[in-house]
Design a protein around this motif. Structure first.
Motif, PDB file in Angstrom:
ATOM      1  N   SER A  40       0.829  -1.209   0.000  1.00 19.77           N
ATOM      2  CA  SER A  40       0.000   0.000   0.000  1.00 19.77           C
ATOM      3  C   SER A  40       0.859   1.252   0.000  1.00 19.77           C
ATOM      4  O   SER A  40       0.558   2.230  -0.698  1.00 19.77           O
ATOM      5  CB  SER A  40      -0.933   0.001   1.215  1.00 19.77           C
ATOM      6  N   ASN A  41       1.938   1.236   0.792  1.00 22.07           N
ATOM      7  CA  ASN A  41       2.838   2.392   0.829  1.00 22.07           C
ATOM      8  C   ASN A  41       3.519   2.610  -0.521  1.00 22.07           C
ATOM      9  O   ASN A  41       3.646   3.749  -0.991  1.00 22.07           O
ATOM     10  CB  ASN A  41       3.896   2.193   1.921  1.00 22.07           C
ATOM     11  N   LEU A  42       3.960   1.495  -1.142  1.00 18.67           N
ATOM     12  CA  LEU A  42       4.587   1.601  -2.457  1.00 18.67           C
ATOM     13  C   LEU A  42       3.589   2.136  -3.490  1.00 18.67           C
ATOM     14  O   LEU A  42       3.920   2.982  -4.322  1.00 18.67           O
ATOM     15  CB  LEU A  42       5.107   0.227  -2.900  1.00 18.67           C
ATOM     16  N   TYR A  43       2.366   1.635  -3.402  1.00 16.19           N
ATOM     17  CA  TYR A  43       1.322   2.053  -4.340  1.00 16.19           C
ATOM     18  C   TYR A  43       1.026   3.549  -4.207  1.00 16.19           C
ATOM     19  O   TYR A  43       0.864   4.256  -5.207  1.00 16.19           O
ATOM     20  CB  TYR A  43       0.057   1.237  -4.080  1.00 16.19           C
ATOM     21  N   PHE A  44       0.993   4.022  -2.967  1.00 18.10           N
ATOM     22  CA  PHE A  44       0.733   5.441  -2.733  1.00 18.10           C
ATOM     23  C   PHE A  44       1.846   6.299  -3.335  1.00 18.10           C
ATOM     24  O   PHE A  44       1.588   7.318  -3.982  1.00 18.10           O
ATOM     25  CB  PHE A  44       0.603   5.701  -1.235  1.00 18.10           C
ATOM     26  N   ASP A  45       3.100   5.887  -3.130  1.00 14.67           N
ATOM     27  CA  ASP A  45       4.234   6.643  -3.671  1.00 14.67           C
ATOM     28  C   ASP A  45       4.208   6.658  -5.205  1.00 14.67           C
ATOM     29  O   ASP A  45       4.400   7.704  -5.840  1.00 14.67           O
ATOM     30  CB  ASP A  45       5.551   6.034  -3.193  1.00 14.67           C
ATOM     31  N   ILE A  46       3.977   5.474  -5.799  1.00 21.80           N
ATOM     32  CA  ILE A  46       4.004   5.380  -7.260  1.00 21.80           C
ATOM     33  C   ILE A  46       2.849   6.157  -7.887  1.00 21.80           C
ATOM     34  O   ILE A  46       3.028   6.855  -8.902  1.00 21.80           O
ATOM     35  CB  ILE A  46       3.961   3.901  -7.698  1.00 21.80           C
ATOM     36  N   THR A  47       1.655   6.046  -7.324  1.00 21.51           N
ATOM     37  CA  THR A  47       0.515   6.771  -7.889  1.00 21.51           C
ATOM     38  C   THR A  47       0.687   8.285  -7.756  1.00 21.51           C
ATOM     39  O   THR A  47       0.182   9.043  -8.591  1.00 21.51           O
ATOM     40  CB  THR A  47      -0.806   6.339  -7.234  1.00 21.51           C
ATOM     41  N   SER A  48       1.382   8.721  -6.697  1.00 22.53           N
ATOM     42  CA  SER A  48       1.683  10.156  -6.569  1.00 22.53           C
ATOM     43  C   SER A  48       2.586  10.607  -7.709  1.00 22.53           C
ATOM     44  O   SER A  48       2.358  11.647  -8.340  1.00 22.53           O
ATOM     45  CB  SER A  48       2.340  10.435  -5.219  1.00 22.53           C
ATOM     46  N   ASP A  49       3.633   9.809  -7.989  1.00 24.79           N
ATOM     47  CA  ASP A  49       4.531  10.131  -9.099  1.00 24.79           C
ATOM     48  C   ASP A  49       3.797  10.026 -10.440  1.00 24.79           C
ATOM     49  O   ASP A  49       4.017  10.839 -11.345  1.00 24.79           O
ATOM     50  CB  ASP A  49       5.732   9.179  -9.089  1.00 24.79           C
ATOM     51  N   LEU A  50       2.937   9.013 -10.552  1.00 29.27           N
ATOM     52  CA  LEU A  50       2.178   8.835 -11.789  1.00 29.27           C
ATOM     53  C   LEU A  50       1.268  10.036 -12.052  1.00 29.27           C
ATOM     54  O   LEU A  50       1.164  10.526 -13.187  1.00 29.27           O
ATOM     55  CB  LEU A  50       1.351   7.551 -11.718  1.00 29.27           C
ATOM     56  N   SER A  51       0.602  10.519 -11.004  1.00 31.71           N
ATOM     57  CA  SER A  51      -0.277  11.672 -11.147  1.00 31.71           C
ATOM     58  C   SER A  51       0.506  12.894 -11.612  1.00 31.71           C
ATOM     59  O   SER A  51       0.053  13.651 -12.481  1.00 31.71           O
ATOM     60  CB  SER A  51      -0.972  11.962  -9.811  1.00 31.71           C
ATOM     61  N   PHE A  52       1.711  13.070 -11.058  1.00 34.10           N
ATOM     62  CA  PHE A  52       2.564  14.191 -11.452  1.00 34.10           C
ATOM     63  C   PHE A  52       2.976  14.052 -12.922  1.00 34.10           C
ATOM     64  O   PHE A  52       2.946  15.022 -13.690  1.00 34.10           O
ATOM     65  CB  PHE A  52       3.795  14.238 -10.555  1.00 34.10           C
ATOM     66  N   ALA A  53       3.341  12.825 -13.310  1.00 35.90           N
ATOM     67  CA  ALA A  53       3.773  12.591 -14.691  1.00 35.90           C
ATOM     68  C   ALA A  53       2.622  12.774 -15.672  1.00 35.90           C
ATOM     69  O   ALA A  53       2.800  13.339 -16.764  1.00 35.90           O
ATOM     70  CB  ALA A  53       4.351  11.181 -14.813  1.00 35.90           C
ATOM     71  N   GLN A  54       1.432  12.300 -15.315  1.00 34.83           N
ATOM     72  CA  GLN A  54       0.265  12.452 -16.201  1.00 34.83           C
ATOM     73  C   GLN A  54      -0.085  13.919 -16.423  1.00 34.83           C
ATOM     74  O   GLN A  54      -0.550  14.298 -17.503  1.00 34.83           O
ATOM     75  CB  GLN A  54      -0.927  11.707 -15.612  1.00 34.83           C
ATOM     76  N   THR A  55       0.143  14.732 -15.383  1.00 33.87           N
ATOM     77  CA  THR A  55      -0.167  16.156 -15.491  1.00 33.87           C
ATOM     78  C   THR A  55       0.852  16.898 -16.349  1.00 33.87           C
ATOM     79  O   THR A  55       0.503  17.761 -17.158  1.00 33.87           O
ATOM     80  CB  THR A  55      -0.216  16.801 -14.092  1.00 33.87           C
ATOM     81  N   ASN A  56       2.123  16.539 -16.173  1.00 39.17           N
ATOM     82  CA  ASN A  56       3.192  17.309 -16.809  1.00 39.17           C
ATOM     83  C   ASN A  56       3.787  16.659 -18.059  1.00 39.17           C
ATOM     84  O   ASN A  56       4.298  17.362 -18.932  1.00 39.17           O
ATOM     85  CB  ASN A  56       4.314  17.556 -15.793  1.00 39.17           C
ATOM     86  N   TYR A  57       3.740  15.319 -18.144  1.00 40.12           N
ATOM     87  CA  TYR A  57       4.326  14.620 -19.296  1.00 40.12           C
ATOM     88  C   TYR A  57       3.363  13.531 -19.782  1.00 40.12           C
ATOM     89  O   TYR A  57       3.683  12.336 -19.736  1.00 40.12           O
ATOM     90  CB  TYR A  57       5.676  13.990 -18.932  1.00 40.12           C
ATOM     91  N   PRO A  58       2.167  13.908 -20.206  1.00 37.03           N
ATOM     92  CA  PRO A  58       1.124  12.920 -20.516  1.00 37.03           C
ATOM     93  C   PRO A  58       1.497  11.940 -21.626  1.00 37.03           C
ATOM     94  O   PRO A  58       1.018  10.803 -21.626  1.00 37.03           O
ATOM     95  CB  PRO A  58      -0.069  13.788 -20.918  1.00 37.03           C
ATOM     96  N   SER A  59       2.349  12.334 -22.559  1.00 39.79           N
ATOM     97  CA  SER A  59       2.688  11.462 -23.689  1.00 39.79           C
ATOM     98  C   SER A  59       4.052  10.803 -23.542  1.00 39.79           C
ATOM     99  O   SER A  59       4.527  10.128 -24.470  1.00 39.79           O
ATOM    100  CB  SER A  59       2.661  12.279 -25.002  1.00 39.79           C
TER     101      SER A  59
END
Length: 323
Positions: free
Chosen positions: A33-52
């Protein structure tokens, strides 16, 4: 933030997650769960700034793998009742150790302010503690029962109302971190000044020894909860004031989760302190040795759970694994 900078700052962490996924069976549900929270936080940042960007797809694949494994291990969620206290809270305490240190420093400085102010101004205790409380305490001292206030009500009522009050103080200290930490710091300052003022006033009345071995029977845990709740509030507030490499929204979510874990972890200690104050502190006839032993054991618990165990899990054990 440029994509290359984002990757450089986090690549080692992502590779570590990949390695742990290779041995997924050794991971507990809470660590996943902790790993998932960290990765999804990074994923959200990447989707916002580097979607492609390929890095967004890469993080999405890792998050999906973690999600599947977390879902499949839901039947073991009961284990978190144990691992929450033995792993998650100590690990969060270690990650937020500087918040705990800052909270301790603020409380210690405020206690010193209370001490100095009481020595310098004889009327200061009336301002902080209230004239009626000072008058009652002086009457109790004159009757040879300086700590009689702790036996003024029945045991259960004392426990109940004291615990409710202390929980409210903890909640207020934690939740007020939303106000840019101003509320948390103010709460720590007020409580610290009150403790310093109270003990100095009793010292001036010549009953410090009796006061110490009475108040700190429950006060050892109670003061610790002030520090810990303060750390939870600082984590909550500073997360969005100082977001670091994350967006303010993501940083706040991360810090709010950390603060909530710290706060939930302190609730049983607050209840225990209330129980001790309601049922044990009133026994001022007990020998100093017995009361001193309770103080010592309480201090040992705090040092073990909030200093030794976080260090052992996050520093010592990891060094042993590397060796």
């Amino acid at each position: 933030m440029k994509e290359i900078v984002f990757i450089k700052q986090n690549l080692a962490k992502w590779k570590n997650v990949e390695q742990r996924l290779d041995n997924i069976q050794a991971e507990s549900p809470e660590s996943l769960s902790n790993l998932y929270f960290d990765i999804t936080s990074d994923l959200s940042f990447a989707q916002t700034n580097y979607p492609s960007s390929p890095i967004t797809n890469y993080l999405n694949d890792i998050a999906l793998t973690l999600h599947i494994n977390i879902y499949s291990s839901k039947q073991e969620s009961w284990r978190r009742l144990i691992t929450f206290w033995t792993q998650e809270v100590p690990d969060t305490v270690y990650k937020t150790r500087y918040y705990h240190l800052l909270s301790l420093i603020i409380l210690a400085v405020s206690m010193l302010i209370g001490i100095v102010s009481t020595i310098g101004d004889p009327d200061f205790p009336n301002t902080i503690l209230g004239p009626s409380y000072i008058s009652m305490t002086l009457d109790n001292i004159a009757e040879g029962k300086p700590m009689a206030v702790y036996a003024s009500e029945g045991e259960f009522l004392s426990f109940f109302y004291i615990t409710l009050n202390n929980l409210w103080v903890d909640i207020r200290t934690f939740a007020s971190g939303l106000i840019t930490c101003y509320g948390t710091i103010t709460s720590l300052l007020y409580n610290g000044i009150m403790v310093g003022c109270f003990e100095t006033f009793l010292y001036q009345q010549g009953v410090f020894k009796e006061s110490f071995f009475t108040v700190f029977v429950h006060g050892t845990l109670e003061i610790a909860t002030m520090v810990i709740s303060g750390a939870a509030g600082l984590a909550l507030g500073l997360g969005w004031i100082v977001p670091g490499t994350y967006s303010r929204k993501i940083a706040f979510k991360r810090s709010a989760m950390q603060g909530l874990r710290i706060f939930v972890g302190v609730v049983p200690i607050t209840i225990t302190a209330g129980f001790i104050e309601g049922y044990i502190t009133r026994h001022t006839e007990w020998p100093f040795f017995v009361r001193g032993l309770i103080i010592f054991l309480s201090l040992c618990f705090i040092l073990f759970y909030y200093i030794y165990l976080p260090y052992k899990r996050n520093v010592y054990d990891k060094r042993q694994k590397k060796d």
